[in-house]
Design an enzyme around this catalytic site. Structure first.
Site, PDB file in Angstrom:
ATOM      1  N   ASP A 106       0.875  -1.353  -0.075  1.00 49.81           N
ATOM      2  CA  ASP A 106      -0.071   0.074  -0.200  1.00 49.81           C
ATOM      3  C   ASP A 106       0.972   1.190   0.198  1.00 49.81           C
ATOM      4  OD1 ASP A 106      -2.393  -1.389  -0.140  1.00 49.81           O
ATOM      5  OD2 ASP A 106      -2.487  -1.368   2.267  1.00 49.81           O
ATOM      6  N   GLY A 107       1.942   1.442   0.742  1.00 48.63           N
ATOM      7  CA  GLY A 107       2.715   2.419   0.769  1.00 48.63           C
ATOM      8  C   GLY A 107       3.393   2.719  -0.537  1.00 48.63           C
TER       9      GLY A 107
ATOM     10  N   ASN B  71      -4.821   9.058   0.866  1.00 52.91           N
ATOM     11  CA  ASN B  71      -5.408   8.431   2.160  1.00 52.91           C
ATOM     12  C   ASN B  71      -5.585   9.599   3.207  1.00 52.91           C
ATOM     13  OD1 ASN B  71      -5.605   5.634   1.824  1.00 52.91           O
ATOM     14  ND2 ASN B  71      -3.897   5.353   3.171  1.00 52.91           N
TER      15      ASN B  71
ATOM     16  N   ARG C  77       3.878  16.674  24.692  1.00 56.04           N
ATOM     17  CA  ARG C  77       2.548  16.827  25.314  1.00 56.04           C
ATOM     18  C   ARG C  77       1.514  17.044  24.219  1.00 56.04           C
ATOM     19  NH1 ARG C  77       4.738  22.173  28.403  1.00 56.04           N
ATOM     20  NH2 ARG C  77       5.957  21.949  26.552  1.00 56.04           N
TER      21      ARG C  77
ATOM     22  N   THR D 118     -10.289   3.460   5.844  1.00 56.55           N
ATOM     23  CA  THR D 118      -9.734   2.258   6.130  1.00 56.55           C
ATOM     24  C   THR D 118      -8.179   2.242   6.688  1.00 56.55           C
ATOM     25  OG1 THR D 118      -9.368   1.452   4.234  1.00 56.55           O
ATOM     26  CG2 THR D 118     -11.630   0.843   4.965  1.00 56.55           C
TER      27      THR D 118
ATOM     28  N   SER E 116      -7.286   6.674  10.177  1.00 58.03           N
ATOM     29  CA  SER E 116      -8.641   7.047  10.719  1.00 58.03           C
ATOM     30  C   SER E 116      -9.469   6.004  11.251  1.00 58.03           C
ATOM     31  CB  SER E 116      -9.464   7.666   9.608  1.00 58.03           C
ATOM     32  OG  SER E 116     -10.746   8.323  10.170  1.00 58.03           O
ATOM     33  N   LEU E 117      -9.343   4.847  10.581  1.00 60.95           N
ATOM     34  CA  LEU E 117     -10.220   3.670  11.418  1.00 60.95           C
ATOM     35  C   LEU E 117      -9.489   3.291  12.653  1.00 60.95           C
ATOM     36  CD1 LEU E 117     -12.344   1.553  10.880  1.00 60.95           C
ATOM     37  CD2 LEU E 117     -10.452   0.145   9.860  1.00 60.95           C
ATOM     38  N   SER E 118      -8.279   3.240  12.731  1.00 61.44           N
ATOM     39  CA  SER E 118      -7.529   2.840  13.850  1.00 61.44           C
ATOM     40  C   SER E 118      -7.996   3.847  15.047  1.00 61.44           C
ATOM     41  CB  SER E 118      -5.953   2.556  13.836  1.00 61.44           C
ATOM     42  OG  SER E 118      -5.639   3.834  13.598  1.00 61.44           O
TER      43      SER E 118
ATOM     44  N   GLN F 258       3.711   9.488   4.974  1.00 62.00           N
ATOM     45  CA  GLN F 258       4.813   9.242   4.240  1.00 62.00           C
ATOM     46  C   GLN F 258       5.784  10.671   4.119  1.00 62.00           C
ATOM     47  OE1 GLN F 258       3.722   7.600   0.510  1.00 62.00           O
ATOM     48  NE2 GLN F 258       4.019   5.540   1.214  1.00 62.00           N
TER      49      GLN F 258
END
Length: 283
Positions: A63-64, A137, A148, A178, A181-183, A237
């Site tokens: 994917d990268g 993405n 912080r 997917t 953002s999904l994580s 990236q």
């Protein structure tokens, strides 16, 4: 004579091996191959300007690799077919084990093209543009590992939305829904929709939630942080370090990425198989 660009990641041994098989099968079918080795900092068009004349580009990598290629070739409207020699391969369409039928489909034109919304992000410092990026993405503003929290004022079409304090905020496309953002608790969005997602990262409040906005909207974020460990990252990236008072403007790019898709491969089938790490997901 038909010509297809073949882009491969030279750091992946399997990509180099598959490259030889792809070249042999395409040339046997009477299709010319435009061969380009794509490292992290490769300028694809500068390396081989013939890529602009290709009917499509086959990308050997994960994917990268596909994300990096998409950012460069999307302005030229070159369709991309990803063959996964990486890990997850969510954006890629085929696996090395399915190489022969994949090439046959390309030769026969048995595929359709899917447009994917892209973003462009601008960084302003003291009212001057200091950086510009494009993303397939996402574009995320966040703190470093040990810094912080960061505070971001978020506006949509110059209307104040909220002030998020936490690890940062991600602005993503449906394709990126997917990914990072999904994580972070963001929703999964069908890739054909024309929307953007605003997803807070570990917000320090009970009430900050992801939201979905129209792709025609413009998102503006103002950085508030007393430390200097804050950055804008694009597709994970590329990026730039940010300073207190910097503004980041994110909007839909003037062009889409174009991906080659098999007619019988459905998004939710891929989603289920890939995210369950189902070995039968190879197609």
């Amino acid at each position: 004579m038909r010509q297809i660009a073949l882009l491969y990641n030279p750091q992946k041994a399997e990509a180099c091996s598959v490259r030889n098989d792809v070249t042999e099968q395409l040339e046997r079918a009477g299709i010319g191959v435009i061969d380009v080795s794509v490292a992290h900092d490769t300028d694809i068009i500068a390396s081989n300007s013939q890529v602009k004349t290709a009917e499509l580009a086959i990308v050997l990598g994960g994917d990268g690799t596909l994300l990096g290629v998409a950012r460069q070739l999307a302005p030229y409207h070159i369709p991309l077919l990803g063959i996964n020699v990486g890990h997850l391969g969510f954006l890629t369409e085929s696996e090395p084990s399915q190489l022969e039928p994949a090439i046959r489909r390309i030769v026969d034109g048995d595929y359709h093209l899917e447009n994917r919304l892209m973003l462009e992000a601008f960084v302003y410092r003291d009212l001057k543009e200091v950086a510009k990026f494009t993303a397939l993405n996402d574009a995320g503003i966040g703190k470093g590992s040990f810094a912080r929290m960061v505070t971001l004022d978020v506006y949509v079409d110059d209307v104040y939305v909220d002030t998020y304090t936490g690890d940062g905020v991600i602005i993503s496309t449906p394709t990126g829904s997917t990914a990072y953002s999904l994580s972070c608790g963001g929703p999964i969005v069908s890739p054909h929709l024309q929307v953007m997602l605003v997803t807070p990262v570990c917000p320090h409040t009970l009430f900050s939630r992801p939201c979905v906005i129209d792709s025609s909207s413009v998102v503006r974020l103002t950085v508030h942080a007393r430390h200097r460990d804050v950055a804008l990252a694009v597709d994970g990236q590329e990026g730039i370090w940010l300073q207190e008072g910097d503004e980041v403007l994110i909007r839909q790019a003037p062009y889409d990425a174009t991906l080659v898709r098999w007619p019988d491969r459905e998004f939710f089938d891929v989603l289920r198989n890939k995210l369950h790490n189902d070995p039968s997901s190879a197609m």
